[in-house]
Design a protein around this motif. Sequence first.
Motif, short mmCIF file in Angstrom:
data_model
loop_
_atom_site.label_atom_id
_atom_site.label_comp_id
_atom_site.label_asym_id
_atom_site.label_seq_id
_atom_site.Cartn_x
_atom_site.Cartn_y
_atom_site.Cartn_z
N TYR A 172 0.40 1.98 9.36
CA TYR A 172 0.53 3.34 9.12
C TYR A 172 -0.28 3.86 8.21
O TYR A 172 -1.12 3.17 7.34
CB TYR A 172 2.15 3.18 8.10
N PHE A 173 -0.35 5.24 7.89
CA PHE A 173 -1.10 5.99 6.88
C PHE A 173 0.06 6.64 6.27
O PHE A 173 0.92 7.49 6.86
CB PHE A 173 -2.02 6.80 7.57
N GLN A 174 0.21 6.44 4.93
CA GLN A 174 1.17 7.12 4.10
C GLN A 174 0.45 8.41 3.52
O GLN A 174 -0.49 8.43 2.94
CB GLN A 174 1.72 6.09 3.01
N THR A 175 1.54 9.70 3.68
CA THR A 175 0.83 10.69 3.37
C THR A 175 1.08 10.95 1.93
O THR A 175 2.16 10.15 1.37
CB THR A 175 1.32 12.16 4.04
N LYS A 176 0.52 11.97 1.20
CA LYS A 176 1.13 12.38 -0.26
C LYS A 176 2.62 12.58 -0.29
O LYS A 176 3.10 12.43 -1.25
CB LYS A 176 0.43 13.47 -0.77
N GLY A 178 0.89 -1.18 0.04
CA GLY A 178 -0.05 -0.05 0.14
C GLY A 178 0.67 1.10 0.16
O GLY A 178 2.29 1.19 0.00
N PRO A 179 0.29 2.33 0.03
CA PRO A 179 -1.08 2.60 -0.07
C PRO A 179 -1.82 2.55 -1.53
O PRO A 179 -1.04 2.66 -2.36
CB PRO A 179 -1.40 3.91 0.39
N THR A 180 -3.07 2.35 -1.78
CA THR A 180 -3.57 2.58 -2.98
C THR A 180 -3.93 4.15 -3.54
O THR A 180 -3.92 4.89 -2.37
CB THR A 180 -4.96 2.05 -3.21
N GLY A 181 -3.49 4.48 -4.55
CA GLY A 181 -3.54 5.89 -5.04
C GLY A 181 -2.39 6.81 -4.17
O GLY A 181 -1.42 6.37 -3.88
N ASP A 182 -2.67 7.95 -3.98
CA ASP A 182 -1.76 9.16 -3.50
C ASP A 182 -1.38 8.96 -2.13
O ASP A 182 -0.44 9.32 -1.65
CB ASP A 182 -2.38 10.51 -3.62
N GLU A 183 -2.18 8.28 -1.25
CA GLU A 183 -2.29 8.39 0.26
C GLU A 183 -3.05 7.26 0.82
O GLU A 183 -4.17 6.89 0.05
CB GLU A 183 -2.44 9.72 0.71
N GLY A 184 -2.71 6.62 1.80
CA GLY A 184 -3.88 5.85 2.45
C GLY A 184 -3.12 4.91 3.58
O GLY A 184 -1.76 4.97 3.65
N PRO A 185 -3.75 3.94 4.18
CA PRO A 185 -3.39 2.98 5.17
C PRO A 185 -2.24 2.07 4.33
O PRO A 185 -2.53 1.91 3.27
CB PRO A 185 -4.70 2.18 5.30
N CYS A 186 -1.26 1.68 5.07
CA CYS A 186 -0.38 0.67 4.49
C CYS A 186 0.19 -0.13 5.88
O CYS A 186 0.16 0.44 6.83
CB CYS A 186 0.53 1.37 3.48
N GLY A 187 1.28 -0.91 5.38
CA GLY A 187 1.98 -1.55 6.36
C GLY A 187 2.46 -2.83 6.02
O GLY A 187 2.52 -3.35 4.79
N PRO A 188 3.38 -3.27 6.83
CA PRO A 188 4.25 -4.90 6.66
C PRO A 188 3.10 -5.92 6.40
O PRO A 188 1.99 -5.81 6.86
CB PRO A 188 5.11 -5.12 7.83
N THR A 189 3.75 -6.84 5.46
CA THR A 189 2.74 -7.90 5.36
C THR A 189 3.36 -9.42 5.65
O THR A 189 4.48 -9.42 5.93
CB THR A 189 2.38 -8.19 3.74
N THR A 190 2.67 -10.36 5.57
CA THR A 190 2.84 -11.61 5.68
C THR A 190 2.27 -12.34 4.56
O THR A 190 1.11 -12.14 4.37
CB THR A 190 2.95 -12.36 7.08
N GLU A 191 2.92 -13.25 3.81
CA GLU A 191 2.49 -13.83 2.64
C GLU A 191 2.63 -15.22 2.78
O GLU A 191 3.39 -15.85 3.37
CB GLU A 191 3.19 -13.23 1.38
N LEU A 205 1.83 6.64 12.13
CA LEU A 205 1.39 5.37 12.90
C LEU A 205 -0.29 5.59 12.85
O LEU A 205 -0.73 6.78 13.26
CB LEU A 205 1.82 5.39 14.29
N LEU A 206 -0.88 4.73 12.53
CA LEU A 206 -2.48 4.92 12.55
C LEU A 206 -2.85 4.68 14.01
O LEU A 206 -2.09 3.71 14.73
CB LEU A 206 -3.00 3.55 11.74
N GLU A 207 -3.91 5.40 14.41
CA GLU A 207 -4.34 5.38 15.57
C GLU A 207 -5.10 3.70 16.36
O GLU A 207 -4.52 3.24 17.00
CB GLU A 207 -5.48 6.12 16.10
N THR A 208 -5.46 3.10 15.24
CA THR A 208 -6.20 1.76 15.58
C THR A 208 -5.52 0.87 14.22
O THR A 208 -5.98 1.08 13.32
CB THR A 208 -7.65 1.84 15.18
N PRO A 209 -4.61 0.23 14.64
CA PRO A 209 -3.79 -0.57 13.70
C PRO A 209 -5.07 -1.61 12.83
O PRO A 209 -5.78 -2.00 13.54
CB PRO A 209 -2.79 -1.50 14.20
N GLY A 210 -5.00 -1.70 11.64
CA GLY A 210 -5.95 -2.74 11.05
C GLY A 210 -5.49 -3.95 10.26
O GLY A 210 -4.28 -4.05 10.11
N ILE A 211 -6.39 -4.58 9.72
CA ILE A 211 -5.97 -5.95 8.92
C ILE A 211 -6.67 -5.85 7.50
O ILE A 211 -7.78 -5.45 7.53
CB ILE A 211 -6.63 -7.24 9.60
N ASP A 212 -5.79 -5.99 6.54
CA ASP A 212 -6.56 -5.88 5.27
C ASP A 212 -5.80 -7.37 4.63
O ASP A 212 -4.56 -7.36 4.61
CB ASP A 212 -6.13 -4.87 4.52
#
Length: 542
Positions: free
Chosen positions: A192-196, A163-176, A202-209
């Motif tokens: 994380y949230f990656q800015t433009k 991530g992120p998709t597009g200019d900015e957005g949530p992203c982070g480490p992965t396991t595959e 750091l995101l306040e609430t880490p999420g799963i995608d």
Amino acid sequence: MCYFVAMTHQEIREKFRNFMESHGHTWVASSSLLPDDPSVLFTTAGMQQFKPYYTNPAMAPAKNVASIQKCVRTSDIDEVGDESHLTFFEMLGNFSFGGYFKDEAIRLAYDFITREMGLTIDYVSVFGGEDTVPADDDSERIWKALDPSIEVRKAGRADNFWGPTGDEGPCGPTTEVYVNGIEIWNIVFNQYFQTKEKELRLLETPGIDTGMGLERLAMVVQGKANIYETDLFPNHPTDRAGRIIADHSRAIVALIAEGLEPSNKDRGYVLRRLIRRIVTLEYMAGRSDVDLGPVYEQEKQKFLKTLGTGIKELGRVAEVDAAVAFRLYESYGLPYEVIKDIAGARAGSLTRGAFDEKFKEHQAKSRAGAEKKFGGHGLLLDTGELKAGNPEELQKVTRLHTATHLLHAALREVLGTEVHQAGSDITPERTRFDFTFPRKLTDEEKAAVEEIVNDAIKRDLAVNMVTLPKQEAEGTGALFFFKEKYPDPVNVYYVGPDMLNAFSKEFCGGPHVTHTGEIGRFTITKEESVSAGVRRIRAVIS
Ligand code: ALA
């Protein structure tokens, strides 16, 4: 005697849904392939429709959701035809916005793959740390606790950060997760949230995608050597051209079904390229049996008028560089991949990057030319939000544009101020307005919104504009779509006697009518869902 009957892709879908639902996930339907996020062309992942929830979990319809999302990715277009790359695919995914994190996400993946699908995991990969992003030691420990013999490989940002998709957005480490050497499942820890500006916060609430390609999963579950041998491709094409036709056909049909038309811009141009590629491959193979409906047929007939000459011209060139390729595109409409397909080794040194560069140069030139022609006014044809080609259309979209501001204000009055604009698109025929709201509107609510708008029209309120420094403009409480979209200073349009007593005030580039009475009668024609938590209204004026 024992017959082993492989699982069909339908059974895989059902198992995934049942598994996720029985583990506390709310099922969400696939969203559109054409998202409202202006920074992306297509929906490329299951998380796209949930993107706002990672920064704002309270907005989510549930903490844990799962879906099977249709996706289009053009990033892999040059690899299509091999064993496992596609432009159109479906992604199975589970997502969490504050419900669970690494432990649960990894356990769910492990159980689904090994127990539900009966597969053996080859190995998994985890993020080994890079730059300022620390290594993900938790995931390695969690995998080992589930299966001490599992091989855990480590990689850096290029492979194990998403991530992120597009200019900015949530992203982070992965396991595959890898099965039979193929990457099956990508589990993203959105920390994380990656800015433009490419800064990681750091995101306040880490999420799963998470995302798992249905076609690849079917391939390993059904014990096939490539995706085209699965039951998702019933005609099992074996040669590269046949596979490209099979993949592109699925993408074309799905995009046309969303109302997309071939054009020379953005999304429309992707569709045009996909169609032209199939037409070319058919032409070269001397066949003409692909039938994908009237939009395809029309584009095909148009392209066939120039394709033969284009191929002849291309045949005269010994070495196809970017300049030659672009000239062939301009004169005969041959897209990059078509030129590659036809010219083979003679276009060996031609790269997509060089071709795209020529394309961009050309677009910049023609934009400048068009602006000059329209007296520097810009093409009101296309501000992204407004499209008008002539003075009558311009007048209509201007009235609809002001009506859209009134609609926004009325929705907030009826449904509450948590309603925010999520996108809009105005043509001379109608306005289309997307906004955040968790459910269908009742008939009474729709009638109330209409009445408020028509009342504001009847009162013939003045529409005015002031230019303010952005910070000051924010202080006025004027609405904006997303702040970064607007220049500083910014224009604020307000409807009503003054800013304080305005019925509506918004950051906006215009144009608008001078009095609401010019709008005419306002009618909502449709209210529907676009994606989880986002509704869409279409309305007309008469
Ligand atoms: N969003 C992640 C991906 O697309 C899961 O791979």
